[in-house]
Every structure is written in C-alpha cells, then in structure tokens.
Enzyme design. Sequence first.
Site, short mmCIF file in Angstrom:
data_model
loop_
_atom_site.label_atom_id
_atom_site.label_comp_id
_atom_site.label_asym_id
_atom_site.label_seq_id
_atom_site.Cartn_x
_atom_site.Cartn_y
_atom_site.Cartn_z
N GLY A 130 0.80 -1.22 0.00
CA GLY A 130 0.00 0.00 0.00
C GLY A 130 0.84 1.27 0.00
N ARG B 299 1.25 -5.80 -4.94
CA ARG B 299 1.21 -6.66 -3.77
C ARG B 299 1.73 -8.08 -4.02
NH1 ARG B 299 -1.26 -4.25 0.52
NH2 ARG B 299 -2.45 -2.38 0.04
N ASP C 181 5.58 -7.41 6.01
CA ASP C 181 5.65 -8.59 5.16
C ASP C 181 6.69 -8.42 4.05
OD1 ASP C 181 3.81 -10.02 6.56
OD2 ASP C 181 2.11 -9.54 5.25
N LYS D 45 8.15 1.06 5.58
CA LYS D 45 7.03 1.84 5.08
C LYS D 45 5.72 1.29 5.59
CE LYS D 45 4.48 0.26 2.53
NZ LYS D 45 3.68 -0.58 1.63
N THR D 46 4.86 2.08 6.10
CA THR D 46 3.43 1.78 6.26
C THR D 46 2.75 2.89 7.05
OG1 THR D 46 1.73 0.38 7.26
CG2 THR D 46 3.89 0.25 8.24
N ASP E 122 0.20 2.45 8.61
CA ASP E 122 -0.43 1.83 9.78
C ASP E 122 0.39 1.99 11.05
OD1 ASP E 122 -2.34 1.07 8.03
OD2 ASP E 122 -1.86 -1.06 8.03
#
Lengths: 549, 549
Positions: free
Chosen positions: B78, B142, B173, B199-200, B202
């Site tokens: 993402g 992905r 992941d 990176k994220t 979240d």
Amino acid sequence: MKKSPLQKARAAYKPKLPVVLTGAVKAVEGKPTQSVANQEEIHQLFPNTYGLPELKFEKNANPTAGKPVNVGVILSGGQAPGGHNVICGLFDGIKKIHRDSRLFGFLMGPGGLVDHKYIELTSAIIDEYRNTGGFDIIGSGRTKLEEKEQFDKGLEICKELGITALVIIGGDDSNTNAAVLAEYYKSIGAGIQVIGCPKTIDGDLKNECIETSFGFDTATKVYSEVIGNIQRDCNSAKKYWHFIKLMGRSASHIALECALQTQPNICIISEEVEAKDMTLDDVVNSIADVVAARANYGNNFGTVLVPEGLIEFIPAIKRLIAELNNILAENKEATAGFDADELEKFISSHLSEENAATLRSLPANVARQLMLDRDPHGNVQVSLIETEKLLSEMVGKRLQTLAAEGKFTGKYSALHHFFGYEGRCADPSNFDADYCYALGFNAACLINAGVTGYMSSIRNLVKPSVQWIAGGIPITMMMNIERRNGADKPVIQKALVRLDGAPFLKFAAQRDDWAMNTCYIYPGPIQYFGPTEVCDQPSLTLRYEHQGK
Amino acid sequence: MKKSPLQKARAAYKPKLPVVLTGAVKAVEGKPTQSVANQEEIHQLFPNTYGLPELKFEKNANPTAGKPVNVGVILSGGQAPGGHNVICGLFDGIKKIHRDSRLFGFLMGPGGLVDHKYIELTSAIIDEYRNTGGFDIIGSGRTKLEEKEQFDKGLEICKELGITALVIIGGDDSNTNAAVLAEYYKSIGAGIQVIGCPKTIDGDLKNECIETSFGFDTATKVYSEVIGNIQRDCNSAKKYWHFIKLMGRSASHIALECALQTQPNICIISEEVEAKDMTLDDVVNSIADVVAARANYGNNFGTVLVPEGLIEFIPAIKRLIAELNNILAENKEATAGFDADELEKFISSHLSEENAATLRSLPANVARQLMLDRDPHGNVQVSLIETEKLLSEMVGKRLQTLAAEGKFTGKYSALHHFFGYEGRCADPSNFDADYCYALGFNAACLINAGVTGYMSSIRNLVKPSVQWIAGGIPITMMMNIERRNGADKPVIQKALVRLDGAPFLKFAAQRDDWAMNTCYIYPGPIQYFGPTEVCDQPSLTLRYEHQGK
C-alpha cells in the site's frame, strides 16, 4: 479550549481589508435597482425596500463622529468556512464607529432571536475565534424567519437590548428572509436595520453584484486536496475506480470547481444532465464508455466526481419523484396502515406508465428507497440515496453487458467517497479569511450608513484584497417569484452552473482529454504561510468567470 | 504533468539530511544481534544473515574513492506518503558514491522484478517527483516475493542490468520477504545486496531500532485535519454523532494518534477491546453510555473514532470467524451448489452454541455478510463490513432500550465517514519528506558498506533532522515465528498498540474528560512554509513514546 499549533499561529493573521475601508467612508448611491424578474410583484411585496440604489463606499475626507450602535448577529443554515471572520469584522467595524458599540450573538441560528437566546460578544470572545473555521462561536440553526409572530418576538429582544441593527449571515433562503424581515421592520417603523451576508459553500448564491458566497473557496480547496490525494493513490495502485460524491444538492458548482482544480477522468454536472434531458441510463452509459475506453489502454482505474444533487436533476427521475409525492399526498389516509409490500403495490398500480418504466430501470434497493423512505412531510428523501454507489453499481452492470458484446475486456473495481462535512468548517483560506472579514466590516459600514434590506457586497475579488470594492446591494434586486411548496414566493434567484459560462466551457473543452489521458492535478492542502501563488489564489470558478466577462 | 502551485513550490524543498550523512561515512559495528524471539529457528532459517551486528554511520575522515553501483528499487504494498523521497534520497546517495551509478525502478511492485518490467530512473525523472506524495513514479503492487523461482527470475534481470543491490520499500511482510531474498542471494553467492526500508501508514512496523515507519506521520495528519474539521462542524450544528472509521486493520496506531491530535469524544482501541475480552455488545454499550451521558447535558452530538480492524480484534467474533472459515473449508464440496438460504441453514446447524449466540447478537445484514461474503480463498471478508455503520446502528438500538428504561431522553442521529485513501498519497509532511529522504540516502550508504539483509534505520527522530542518527539493523533481528495460513513462518513481529505504552496511557488518562466535555482540537491542514512549531512536529505517538523511555 486547547489549541493546535496552527490555530495559535493563525490567530495572529490580520485579514487584509479593502483599502477603502481602512479609513472613514461615505456611501455613494448608484442608480435605483430592479429585481431580476417579476418586478411588479416583488415591488408590491416590498413597498418600503424595493428599488433602492446600489451603494458603493468611498473615502470620506470629512467624517462626522459616530454614535454607539448595538447590533445583533445570526448564523443561519449550514456551516461555511469564514463565518467567524464575518463576525470578527462586524465587531471591529462597529467598534470603529464607536468604542461603546456592542455586539450580541443570537444562539443556534434564527431560533435564538425568536427564543431570546443570546450572548454578548466581547473582545475576549471575539479574539478566540479570529481566522478559525466553524460556526461554534454562537452556533447555527435552520429555523426559518417567515412569520410575523417570529418577527415580533425578535423585535421584543432587540428593544430590550437596544439593538438597532441585525446582521443575518446565510444562504439564499436566509437572505430572502432577511429581506422580508427588513421590509416588515421598516413598514412598522421598528427602527431596526437588517443586513445580509452571502454565505454558502454551494456557491449558488451569486449574481452580477455578489461575485461569490463565502466558504466556497475554502470548502472546494479542502475537497480538492483529498480528491487530489485519492487521484494520486488511484494513479499509483492503478486498480480502482473511485466514485466521489460532493456536497451541493441545488447546483454543481462544487463539483465543477473541484474538477477544474484536480482534472478527474469524469465529472458529472447536474445542470448539463438536465439540459440534455439525460436519463440515469444515459449518465451510467457515458461513464461506462469511458471505463471501457480507458481499459483498452490497460488503464483499469479512474476517478468520477458526482454532485450530491444529481438524482434530482435527472428529468425522468424528477418527474417520477413528483408523481410519487403526489400519489402519497393524495392517498395519505388510504395508505395509512400499509406495510412496505402493500405500499409498493399501491404505488406501482397508481404510477403513470412513463414513470413506472423509470422506476423499473432503477436498481431494486433504490426503487424501494424512493417508494418507502419519507421525510416528516411525506416527501421522498432523495438525500438518503447513495448516488455514488448507485452509479458505480449500474456502471458495473453496464460493463457486464459491454463485456458480453466483446466491447469491454478490462477489470472494474469501485471505491466510494462522500465529502461534505470535511470542508464546511475548515479553517478559512486566506481568501475566505479576508473576504469574510471584509463582508462583516462592510456590514458595519452599511449599518452606519443607515440602510436596511441590503446585502453586504465586496467585489473585484480576483484582485488582491486591498483593491476590493465595498458597498451594498438591495436584496430585492436579486429576487424573483418561484413556486415553493405549492405557493408563489419571492425568493433570491439561485445561481446554477451556466452551461455557457466560462468555468463550464473550460471544463467541457478539456474533459475528453482528462477522460482518456490521466491528467490529474494534486492541489495539496491549503497553505497559509507560503508564497502568494500558493496561498492567495481565489477559486478557478471566480477567476474564469472574471476572465469570461 | 500539469502541476499545482503547491507542487511547484514544494519541488524546491531541500530535505534536511542528518549531519552525519552530509559527508563521507564509515559503518561502525555494534554487538551481534538476536531475533526478538525463536532465536534458534530463525538462526537456522537464516544461516548467512542471522546475528549480524547493528551498524551506525560515523564521519569518515579518510574516505576511499567510491565505485559506480547499479541499484534496483521496488515499492511494495500500500501507498504511504514519502515513498518518492526514499527513491530520491537513494538516487542522490548512489550518485554521491559515484556519478556513474545508476538506479532502476521495477514497475508496479515486486512483480516488476519477476516479470522484468522496469525503467531507469534518471535525474530528469527524479526531479519531477521530489517531495511529492504517491507511488506513481514506478507504481506499487502486492505480489509477494516468496518463491525460489521468483528470486531466480529477479536475479536474471539484475545480472542483465548489472544491478548489485536491491532496495525494497515496504511494510513488515515485504521486509520479511526482503530478508528471505537477502539470505537466498547470499547463500548462492549471487552478489546482490538487499536492503529494506520501513514503510506503512499503519505504524505497526516499529521496534527498539525502528522508531516509526514512514507515511504514518503524514497520513495521520491528513486524517486529523478532516476529523478536526468534522468536529468543528459537529460542535457548530450540535445535532449529529459522527462515526469515523480509520484505515488500519492490524493495529490501532492510526486511530490512537488521531485521537491524541483531535481529542474526540470516543476512540475505540482494538488492542484494548481484545485485552479486556470485550464483546461487540460491550463496545456498543460503552458508546451508548457516553451518548446518553452527554444527552443529559443537552449535548446530542459527538465523535467516535473506530479502527478499521476492530471486528477482527473482538475475541468472540474472532472465534466465530475462525469457526465459520473452518466449517466452510471442511465442507467445500458439500456446500458447493447451495444458495444463500441453504448455506445459512447449513452454517447455523454446524456452529457451536457459543459462536451461534455471537452470530445471533449481530444485526441481520452483518450476520449474512459474515456467512455469505467470501474472498477467493473462501474466507470471510471482514473488510467489507462497514463497522462504523454497524456500531452506530447498534448504538441506536441500545439507546431505544435505554430510553424505554428512562435512561436516555436525548436525540440520536448518526453520520458516517471512512478515511484511508485520502491520506496514503498525500504530499509528505516536512517530517516524512526529511525522514524518507534520509532513509533512501542511508540505504545507499548501507549498499556502499557492502552489507545485505539490513533495514535502513534513522533514529532520534524527535530531535531536529540534522541530529538524527543513521545506520542499519539486521532484519532478522526483528523476526519471530508466527502461524500464518496454517504454517509456521519467520516474520517481522507486528507492533500493536501497547496498553502500557505512553501514547495509550496519555489517551486513557484523558478520555473520560473528552467524553463528557467537548475538548476538540482542530489541527488544520499540514503546513510546509510556516513557523517550525506548526510545520516540523513529529507525531504525538513518537513524541510520547520518546518521553516514555
């Protein structure tokens, strides 16, 4: 109130007043005015406030000393960025007339005037709200000032507080009511001036004399920020069609401005749909055609802007809704005890063939919504329909048909967004901060000039704010007679998107390119402290309209 | 590409590098490392890359001349704000090693490496993307790099292009896969280094050595902007409860950070719901109690932040979903031809009593969604459940009960929002612009240091960026063994919200006050050009975590 760092920094911003308002002013009268239509009827309805001249403020070399004035202010209807600055400008304006002037804020909208709920707005309160978004300083509400009884209740509290002028900050309906109130108070010699200020993010309160309503600039910039972000996401992942519904039921100005700012693949303009007598299927097919054409180039992604009011502009659906409302109104008693199935059956058997066909063309859940969901007046609740999902679902079905015919070989996956509440209370852009402050300050000048039934008018808005022109416009000048809830009423004419206007023509000239090629622009968030080309640009609608003149 | 004024102005921004990276550096080794758990198993799985030392870069007074290096870069998963700046920093970093170094970008994620789809990233391209949001420079995807065949296909193209190092920009992941790839390439002596970047949006990829993942700062600031705007609207109109769902399925960091930024009336933290073994009814009742308590003071409005992953954290629902998935997997053939009703019947008759009771406690449409909506693997599609609507509907029912008992006398009207895509591709905040640029530049230093299986690490992030510490962390150090899709796997441990952590404790200490009193903060939009206290503050999560140490 705990404040964010931006709130603290922004509190220090000094809105830039039009240079003419920085000193003493005199009101210079223009020619007498006429209403935009139905001149005789409007004149009869407003014998005391019709035909007044436009006013323009000019520097006054020999001002007389001002007297203290007590003013009441009301926020009416939906929130719009900058409302607090109108009140701050009004406060500073009446304090400049005389330091003993006082400002009272009626609470939670026009109802506060009727119910005598108010606070005095002191400088300590005012200073907490400079350059902030929201209407929370006194709250807003949707009570309509229409009855003599309400006017008389308002008069009571004005007398009690020594208020001799009311400023009503609202949209077209609220300003219509302001005009009626002004006429009434003048007719009975109440000694209370009424001044309106043009507010609405929808951008549909504008005309020759009011270049834009406040809040439109900021709200569309917030929506354009998030649309731009979504478009960048869309162009990175390259796998979704984003259907983005935008607030604005009565006109598509917001969608159009956002389209000009962000260059989406598709933007529906309700006024065009109506003018071309398009059906919902026509709209759906036009979207599906773009989806299919982009898929031919491997681009299984895109963005679609949808104005909230679309459904009500589609002539076939408008006719269906009108008949539905009629059937339900005429058979209120006969259908009183019906359950959902009985009601559906009843309606189906009473609809004309044309409207029944339109109903059948809709997805089942939407058809049910139209038939069964009622507001307290028994009317269809169009606003409950999730138009963005309705369209994407119907586009999906259409694409299945195209695929079966070998005309669509791509993938189609849709996501949905609705933006409205995100923008109505944003911190005002520099433009709106300046414009609103000037509108409020200018309202004080209109009060000082002794007039009533006027709307505060600030013009020349594409120029730097110091060059803006200040004055007043008789509200009756903007009125015509329209049929509302079965009766002829004098109302301010709503400004719809003009299909021959410069903003729409700019859009129409580029949209085929935007549809096929990915031409997204990413406006980013509103900036307050940076270079002027980033921080101080008015809306593209305003700029193109100005160029188009 | 037509650019907005902000994009143009922002292109000129020079990210501030940690001072140590502004000259030649040498890698100073720390002590050998251990994985966070399952040390023996992880060591066995990563014989060549386990136990490596932490690295810290220091000034190098006697640098040797660098050699040109060809590097490949991949954006995985993402989008997150700042990805472009990682690439820009990497580009500038390898050019500083030697001006003949070259950077290749694999297209649309890890799949581009496997399928040999790439472009060379020249300075002309790089300069178009400095300080911009999005992953559109090369796209993302992905595809999971997990199979030897994929690794060998990747090796082919690396050999062809003379690539000796890959930089994988991704979440937990993707970095797990980067570690596996590093191990494989090292084990076969492929001569290809693999470096990861955290990176994220979240925020769940962090640990002792990685203080935060990039993008979290910007995304939460965008969400906080619009939440703040909605809260100001809420506090102006005083008539709606806004249920606002926020992206982030695996952890509630986003919701917690936004709560700290905006002080909503209610914020649900999934990790707390799980820890307290709360049922959905418990969550609903806790919200309804606040609604009723506020109504006692005439406040029929408020805001509720809901993390996207809530449903999956509720232990009872987690058990229900697990059994549903099992029943469906075990009876795939038996239920193959079933229609919806048959399937519902079959499931109901096979569920345990406890889980059947949980199912009955859910609204009918949600129960149906759980039973009938399946992803391609046959699993329940929890992400399709509109948790914000589910909660508001159940709260409404609960309030009816309370009203019947005389415990609720207010009004209740709810609106819904979901924010996710609005923030993933926003223009990076100054913090993320600097952090990402440093991560990429630092990745080039790690390449120059000849290491593999490391994650780029920039620390001391609450200090001004020039004081940041640069180095590398062996990815294996962050790993443990977890059960995924029925098999034990080495994975990077996800960082959930710690209920004993400073950010949650700050929130927990204030939330009762926020619930009853209206304490909204309005952060406003991200600013790039203003005073440093407005433009350069890292997230509150980061600041409180730092203070808590």
